[in-house]
Scaffold this motif. Structure first.
Motif, PDB file in Angstrom:
ATOM      1  N   ASN A 133       0.670  -1.280   0.025  1.00 50.85           N
ATOM      2  CA  ASN A 133      -0.027  -0.098  -0.032  1.00 50.85           C
ATOM      3  C   ASN A 133       0.853   1.302  -0.104  1.00 50.85           C
ATOM      4  OD1 ASN A 133      -1.806   1.904   0.346  1.00 50.85           O
ATOM      5  ND2 ASN A 133      -2.651   1.276   2.272  1.00 50.85           N
ATOM      6  N   GLN A 137       1.665   4.309  -2.562  1.00 51.40           N
ATOM      7  CA  GLN A 137       1.378   5.667  -2.096  1.00 51.40           C
ATOM      8  C   GLN A 137       2.806   6.473  -2.687  1.00 51.40           C
ATOM      9  OE1 GLN A 137      -1.277   7.322  -0.701  1.00 51.40           O
ATOM     10  NE2 GLN A 137      -2.209   5.283  -0.814  1.00 51.40           N
ATOM     11  N   ARG A 187      -4.371   9.121   7.914  1.00 51.85           N
ATOM     12  CA  ARG A 187      -4.988   8.574   6.690  1.00 51.85           C
ATOM     13  C   ARG A 187      -5.809   9.568   6.066  1.00 51.85           C
ATOM     14  NH1 ARG A 187      -7.429   3.028   7.738  1.00 51.85           N
ATOM     15  NH2 ARG A 187      -8.645   4.268   9.010  1.00 51.85           N
ATOM     16  N   PRO A 188      -6.849  10.186   6.849  1.00 55.14           N
ATOM     17  CA  PRO A 188      -7.973  11.115   6.097  1.00 55.14           C
ATOM     18  C   PRO A 188      -7.226  12.111   5.546  1.00 55.14           C
ATOM     19  CG  PRO A 188      -8.582  10.571   8.397  1.00 55.14           C
ATOM     20  CD  PRO A 188      -7.047  10.029   8.098  1.00 55.14           C
ATOM     21  N   LEU A 190      -4.043  12.286   4.155  1.00 57.73           N
ATOM     22  CA  LEU A 190      -3.297  11.710   2.917  1.00 57.73           C
ATOM     23  C   LEU A 190      -4.156  11.606   1.955  1.00 57.73           C
ATOM     24  CD1 LEU A 190      -0.632  10.776   1.815  1.00 57.73           C
ATOM     25  CD2 LEU A 190      -1.017   8.549   2.767  1.00 57.73           C
ATOM     26  N   SER A 191      -5.178  10.824   2.298  1.00 57.41           N
ATOM     27  CA  SER A 191      -6.242  10.470   1.175  1.00 57.41           C
ATOM     28  C   SER A 191      -6.968  11.908   0.645  1.00 57.41           C
ATOM     29  CB  SER A 191      -7.634   9.761   1.893  1.00 57.41           C
ATOM     30  OG  SER A 191      -6.953   8.537   2.465  1.00 57.41           O
ATOM     31  N   LEU A 192      -7.188  12.854   1.390  1.00 57.77           N
ATOM     32  CA  LEU A 192      -7.769  14.069   0.956  1.00 57.77           C
ATOM     33  C   LEU A 192      -6.700  14.774  -0.159  1.00 57.77           C
ATOM     34  CD1 LEU A 192      -9.795  16.366   0.970  1.00 57.77           C
ATOM     35  CD2 LEU A 192      -8.770  17.246   3.001  1.00 57.77           C
ATOM     36  N   CYS A 193      -5.569  14.784   0.348  1.00 50.13           N
ATOM     37  CA  CYS A 193      -4.415  15.420  -0.502  1.00 50.13           C
ATOM     38  C   CYS A 193      -4.359  14.822  -1.879  1.00 50.13           C
ATOM     39  CB  CYS A 193      -3.212  15.678   0.327  1.00 50.13           C
ATOM     40  SG  CYS A 193      -3.279  16.689   1.702  1.00 50.13           S
ATOM     41  N   GLN A 194      -4.289  13.497  -1.949  1.00 57.22           N
ATOM     42  CA  GLN A 194      -4.298  12.522  -2.863  1.00 57.22           C
ATOM     43  C   GLN A 194      -5.278  12.772  -3.857  1.00 57.22           C
ATOM     44  OE1 GLN A 194      -1.439  11.068  -4.086  1.00 57.22           O
ATOM     45  NE2 GLN A 194      -1.454   9.151  -2.824  1.00 57.22           N
ATOM     46  N   LEU A 195      -6.647  12.959  -3.295  1.00 54.34           N
ATOM     47  CA  LEU A 195      -7.708  13.214  -4.143  1.00 54.34           C
ATOM     48  C   LEU A 195      -7.846  14.548  -4.719  1.00 54.34           C
ATOM     49  CD1 LEU A 195     -10.419  11.987  -4.728  1.00 54.34           C
ATOM     50  CD2 LEU A 195     -11.373  13.149  -2.824  1.00 54.34           C
ATOM     51  N   ALA A 233       0.818  15.696   0.466  1.00 53.95           N
ATOM     52  CA  ALA A 233       0.846  14.286   0.447  1.00 53.95           C
ATOM     53  C   ALA A 233       2.243  13.591   0.775  1.00 53.95           C
ATOM     54  CB  ALA A 233       0.284  13.676  -0.918  1.00 53.95           C
ATOM     55  N   TYR A 240       3.890   9.090   7.708  1.00 56.28           N
ATOM     56  CA  TYR A 240       2.981   8.105   7.987  1.00 56.28           C
ATOM     57  C   TYR A 240       3.721   6.676   7.856  1.00 56.28           C
ATOM     58  CZ  TYR A 240      -1.596   5.765   7.654  1.00 56.28           C
ATOM     59  OH  TYR A 240      -2.542   4.939   7.776  1.00 56.28           O
TER      60      TYR A 240
END
Length: 243
Positions: A133, A137, A187-188, A190-195, A233, A240
Motif C-alpha cells: 500500500n 502511495q 490517513r484522512p 493523506l487521502s484528501l490530498c491525494q484526491l 501528501a 506515515y
C-alpha cells in the motif's frame, strides 16, 4: 533529525523540515534567473553544498541508533550534552539499566538472535499488505509531485515565474499539514490530498493545447492546486510510512 527529538515534536519536525526544502527550490529559481548558462548554474547552486561535509564533525550521532547497536556509553555522552543544552535533568537510571543489560552476554546473544531484517516484511501478511500500500502511495505521489514540477515551465512563456509559483506553493501545503494532521489524522489527510491532487491533474490534462488565455490561466491554477495536494501528501507519506 526526527530521531533527535521526542515523540511530542516528531510530527512538527518531520513535516516542518520540508519547508527549507521548498526555500532551497525558490533560491535555485532565483539563481537560474540570473545565471543562464547551465554549467555555471550547476556550480553556483551545488558547490556550496560541499560545506555540508562538515556535518560529520558537527552533528551528533543518533542516540536511538547507538542504543540499538549496544553503544550505551556513547549514547549516554550525547544524551548528557543534549540535556545540558536544553536545561533538563539527565536520566541517569535509564542509561545505567541499559549498561547492565548490554554487559550481560546472554542478553546480547538473545538480541542478536532476534534482530529484525528486511525479510520480516514478507513473513507477516498484514505487514506485507501495508508495504504494498505505502509503496503504491510513494509511486503515485512522486509521479505527481515531480511531474508537475517538471511541467511547470511549459504552462506559459515565463518559465521562471512558473517554476517559482510551483515551488512556492509547497510552503502553504506543509503549513496546512502542520495545522490539520493531528486533528484529522494521518490517513484522512493523506487521502484528501491525494484526491485533490488527482482531480486537479486530470482536469488540467483536458486543457492541454488550448490557446485561450483564460483556459491557460485556469491550467496554471489547477496545476498549482495539484502541486499543493502532492506536496502535502509527500510530507505526510514520509511521516506515515515511518510510523
Amino acid at each position: 533529525i526526527v530521531e533527535h527529538v521526542g515523540y511530542k515534536y516528531t510530527m512538527l519536525v518531520g513535516i516542518g523540515i520540508n519547508i527549507p526544502f521548498a526555500i532551497g527550490e525558490i533560491i535555485l529559481g532565483v539563481e537560474a534567473y540570473f545565471v543562464r548558462d547551465w554549467k555555471t548554474l550547476q556550480m553556483v547552486a551545488y558547490l556550496p553544498m560541499l560545506g555540508l561535509g562538515a556535518l560529520y564533525w558537527i552533528a551528533p550521532e543518533s542516540v536511538r541508533w547507538l542504543l540499538a547497536k549496544g553503544k550505551v556509553e556513547e549514547a549516554a555522552k550525547i544524551a548528557k550534552n543534549i540535556a545540558k543544552q536544553n536545561g533538563k535533568e539527565f536520566p541517569e537510571h535509564i542509561f545505567k539499566n541499559l549498561e547492565i543489560k548490554a554487559s550481560n552476554e546472554t542478553e546480547v546473544t538473545e538480541l542478536k538472535a532476534t534482530s529484525a531484517s528486511v525479510l520480516d516484511i514478507f513473513r507477516s501478511k498484514q505487514m506485507f499488505i501495508r508495504i504494498l500500500n505505502m509503496s503504491y502511495q510513494w509511486f503515485s505521489i512522486t509521479l505527481c509531485f515531480y511531474g508537475l514540477s517538471f511541467a511547470s515551465t511549459s504552462y506559459s512563456r515565463n518559465i521562471f515565474m512558473n517554476f517559482q509559483l510551483s515551488v512556492a506553493i509547497e510552503i502553504p501545503a506543509y503549513i496546512f499539514c502542520l495545522l490539520v494532521i493531528d486533528c484529522w489524522g494521518r490517513r484522512p489527510v493523506l487521502s484528501l490530498c491525494q484526491l485533490i491532487s488527482g482531480i486537479a491533474c486530470i482536469s488540467c490534462a483536458f486543457l492541454q493545447g488550448s490557446n485561450d488565455p483564460t483556459l491557460n490561466l485556469l491550467q496554471v491554477i489547477l496545476s498549482l492546486v495539484g502541486k499543493f495536494g502532492a506536496s502535502a501528501a509527500f510530507a505526510i507519506v514520509y511521516l506515515y510510512t515511518a510510523e
